[in-house]
Scaffold this motif. Structure first.
Motif, PDB file in Angstrom:
ATOM      1  N   ALA A 194      54.854   9.165  24.671  1.00 24.33           N
ATOM      2  CA  ALA A 194      56.284   9.302  24.406  1.00 24.33           C
ATOM      3  C   ALA A 194      56.976   9.523  25.751  1.00 24.33           C
ATOM      4  O   ALA A 194      56.618  10.433  26.493  1.00 24.33           O
ATOM      5  CB  ALA A 194      56.542  10.483  23.475  1.00 24.33           C
ATOM      6  N   VAL A 195      57.955   8.675  26.053  1.00 23.86           N
ATOM      7  CA  VAL A 195      58.665   8.761  27.330  1.00 23.86           C
ATOM      8  C   VAL A 195      60.134   9.061  27.055  1.00 23.86           C
ATOM      9  O   VAL A 195      60.803   8.302  26.334  1.00 23.86           O
ATOM     10  CB  VAL A 195      58.549   7.455  28.138  1.00 23.86           C
ATOM     11  CG1 VAL A 195      59.232   7.600  29.493  1.00 23.86           C
ATOM     12  CG2 VAL A 195      57.087   7.065  28.323  1.00 23.86           C
ATOM     13  N   LEU A 196      60.649  10.151  27.603  1.00 25.90           N
ATOM     14  CA  LEU A 196      62.040  10.527  27.381  1.00 25.90           C
ATOM     15  C   LEU A 196      62.972   9.582  28.140  1.00 25.90           C
ATOM     16  O   LEU A 196      62.791   9.359  29.336  1.00 25.90           O
ATOM     17  CB  LEU A 196      62.279  11.962  27.840  1.00 25.90           C
ATOM     18  CG  LEU A 196      61.468  13.055  27.127  1.00 25.90           C
ATOM     19  CD1 LEU A 196      61.894  14.437  27.619  1.00 25.90           C
ATOM     20  CD2 LEU A 196      61.645  12.959  25.611  1.00 25.90           C
ATOM     21  N   VAL A 197      63.963   9.043  27.433  1.00 27.40           N
ATOM     22  CA  VAL A 197      64.926   8.129  28.059  1.00 27.40           C
ATOM     23  C   VAL A 197      66.346   8.681  28.010  1.00 27.40           C
ATOM     24  O   VAL A 197      67.262   8.114  28.610  1.00 27.40           O
ATOM     25  CB  VAL A 197      64.879   6.733  27.409  1.00 27.40           C
ATOM     26  CG1 VAL A 197      63.534   6.070  27.650  1.00 27.40           C
ATOM     27  CG2 VAL A 197      65.191   6.808  25.917  1.00 27.40           C
ATOM     28  N   ALA A 198      66.559   9.777  27.291  1.00 27.40           N
ATOM     29  CA  ALA A 198      67.889  10.390  27.239  1.00 27.40           C
ATOM     30  C   ALA A 198      67.736  11.863  26.875  1.00 27.40           C
ATOM     31  O   ALA A 198      66.787  12.258  26.189  1.00 27.40           O
ATOM     32  CB  ALA A 198      68.776   9.677  26.225  1.00 27.40           C
TER      33      ALA A 198
END
Length: 261
Positions: free
Chosen positions: A115-119
């Motif tokens: 899971a990669v945070l984008v906001a």
């Protein structure tokens, strides 16, 4: 003018030149070809190539000895493209959710089994979660991660588990494949996920999926806070507000419920 006087980093400029040359080559380039085009010693170019290869930005074909773009470079590009459009559409909904709940709100995509945070939308105050845009997290023990993997086909979920495993962060972390699958089934039934101190003791998180125009999972959003901020008493109300925001973002992406797959 001051910026023009600040010297650039020569090694970085050379590494970027290598990437630009490879971008214009359909079949890749060998070490001698790159050295010749850059007008640099082979030893210098080899060090740069080795570094880029070790970081998986490049890969070397063992048969032709030519260098090509690696998976990490494509992953960064995909994450940037996915994240940019999502951030623009989701931003007002994330901020509104943060203001209504007083909690930190995240949006994330699934990239290379993480899971990669984008906001991120964060309320004012002394307490700050140790999260940032670009942070990579295990999917099996985070609210936003569970929401992302709950809709994967069984084959893709099995591959993710085989490659990543189920690392135990603390005694609360799910480390059983059977229990994880039961948890993900519950996520699909409820439409949201929960994470109760499974990643970090003292913190809780609720996640919800976001779908795109094609009915495919595009991202997930979450609210996160301490165990006093997210309690048994208010979790249901928070989950409803989170799902409303996720549905609104999905609609903004062109999603119609009947297209879910």
């Amino acid at each position: 003018m001051a910026q023009l006087k600040t010297p650039s980093v020569p090694a970085l400029e050379r590494a970027l030149s290598i990437l630009e040359l490879l971008a214009r080559s359909s079949n890749g380039l060998s070490l001698p070809e790159l050295a010749r085009r850059l007008k640099l010693p082979k030893s210098s170019v080899h060090c740069l190539l080795l570094t880029l290869e070790r970081r998986k930005y490049l890969q070397r074909n063992d048969n032709t000895h030519r260098y090509l773009f690696g998976n990490r470079l494509f992953g960064l590009a995909n994450m940037a493209l996915s994240g940019t459009g999502l951030r623009e559409r989701a931003a007002p909904f994330l901020r509104a959710l943060m203001e209504r709940t007083g909690l930190t709100v995240h949006a994330a995509i699934l990239e290379r089994n993480e899971a990669v945070l984008v906001a991120k939308a964060e309320p004012a105050g002394i307490f700050r979660l140790a999260t940032w845009i670009g942070k990579r997290m295990d999917a099996h023990c985070t609210g936003v991660g569970k929401a992302l993997i709950a809709y994967l086909p069984d084959s893709e979920l099995s591959l993710l588990i085989a490659e990543r495993g189920l690392p135990r962060h603390n005694d609360n972390t799910i480390s059983s494949v059977r229990k994880l699958k039961e948890e993900l089934a519950r996520v699909r039934k409820l439409g949201y996920s929960t994470e109760d101190e499974e990643d970090e003791v003292g913190l809780r998180c609720i996640g919800a999926p976001v779908f795109d125009r094609a009915g495919s999972l595009a991202a997930a959003i979450s609210v996160a806070g301490t165990t006093s901020q997210i309690s048994v008493e208010n979790m249901g109300a928070l989950a409803r507000q989170l799902k409303q925001a996720a549905d609104a973002i999905s609609s903004a992406l062109g999603f119609q419920p009947k297209t879910v797959r």
